[in-house]
Motif scaffolding. Sequence first.
Motif, short mmCIF file in Angstrom:
data_model
loop_
_atom_site.label_atom_id
_atom_site.label_comp_id
_atom_site.label_asym_id
_atom_site.label_seq_id
_atom_site.Cartn_x
_atom_site.Cartn_y
_atom_site.Cartn_z
N LEU A 1 -11.26 -8.86 4.28
CA LEU A 1 -11.83 -9.53 5.44
C LEU A 1 -10.76 -9.86 6.49
O LEU A 1 -10.90 -9.53 7.67
N PHE A 2 -9.67 -10.48 6.05
CA PHE A 2 -8.66 -10.92 7.00
C PHE A 2 -7.86 -9.76 7.57
O PHE A 2 -7.47 -9.79 8.74
N VAL A 3 -7.61 -8.74 6.77
CA VAL A 3 -6.82 -7.61 7.27
C VAL A 3 -7.64 -6.76 8.24
O VAL A 3 -7.18 -6.43 9.35
N TYR A 4 -8.88 -6.42 7.85
CA TYR A 4 -9.64 -5.46 8.64
C TYR A 4 -10.54 -6.10 9.69
O TYR A 4 -10.98 -5.42 10.63
N VAL A 5 -10.85 -7.40 9.56
CA VAL A 5 -11.71 -8.06 10.55
C VAL A 5 -10.91 -8.98 11.47
O VAL A 5 -11.03 -8.90 12.69
N ARG B 1 2.77 -5.39 9.85
CA ARG B 1 1.51 -5.23 9.10
C ARG B 1 1.04 -6.60 8.64
O ARG B 1 1.76 -7.31 7.92
N TYR B 2 -0.19 -6.94 9.01
CA TYR B 2 -0.72 -8.24 8.63
C TYR B 2 -0.87 -8.38 7.12
O TYR B 2 -0.74 -9.46 6.57
N VAL B 3 -1.14 -7.26 6.44
CA VAL B 3 -1.29 -7.32 4.98
C VAL B 3 0.00 -7.80 4.32
O VAL B 3 -0.05 -8.49 3.30
N ILE C 1 -4.77 -11.90 15.00
CA ILE C 1 -3.82 -12.91 14.54
C ILE C 1 -2.40 -12.42 14.77
O ILE C 1 -2.02 -11.34 14.31
N GLU C 2 -1.63 -13.22 15.50
CA GLU C 2 -0.25 -12.87 15.80
C GLU C 2 0.69 -13.55 14.81
O GLU C 2 0.75 -14.78 14.75
#
Length: 253
Positions: free
Chosen positions: A40-44, A55-57, A49-50
Amino acid sequence: MTRHLLGDTAALLGRSLRHISRSPDTIITTSIMPIAFLLLFVYVFGGAIETGSDRYVDYLLPGILLITVVSGISYTAYRLFLDLKSGIFERFLSMPVARSAVLWAHVLTSLVANVISLVLVVLVALAMGFRSGAGVPAWLAVAGIMLLFTLALTWLAVIPGLTATSVDGASAFSYPLILLPFVSSAFVPTESMPGPVRAFAEHQPVTSIVNTIRALFAGQQVGGEVWTALAWCAGILVVAWGGAMAVHRRKVG
């Protein structure tokens, strides 16, 4: 005495692990929610989110690992509660079995189950693009912190497992713990939070643990924050173990 405790704990641990091997859905269930959060957080939300990370993951995974443990330890309280209500707990105490062996068996079962869940979550993260510049020592350090964190929270779970009056009460204690990562640096940098929220986020255990694991994964210097993280884990472990043993003595007394 020590040999007696170790032998009894090993026997009861084998019993608990056999139960889990016959019900693997327990591990799968505790992994579903963390993996769902990861997706959810990675793809949505990840694109909005900065974090300063490519890579946010990579930024997100340490917090998801902590949520995985919190989800898993609720089953420790649940299984201990069922043993109490079924009468098997009292049956063990009426036998020539070391009294604390029953608790240690549940605690060690939690460690094994949570390690499997954590490996599943890391594998999913790798499939989603997670990459680490950490060497073997850094990975071992992450494993050590996660094991200490799991051990501390598992002993915390023993207390509601021994004192709850219902199945829901035995596992519900973990709900507030699941919320802690959301008010920490697990999902977003604390600098983006308003003053009072930021102050709480920066001085609660999750933030220091997450920041330490994140630095280790990135191959960076962890600085003094690692000692804060270890102090939190050790402090929770000592208090939780003391509380669990006090409740256990009242139960068996």
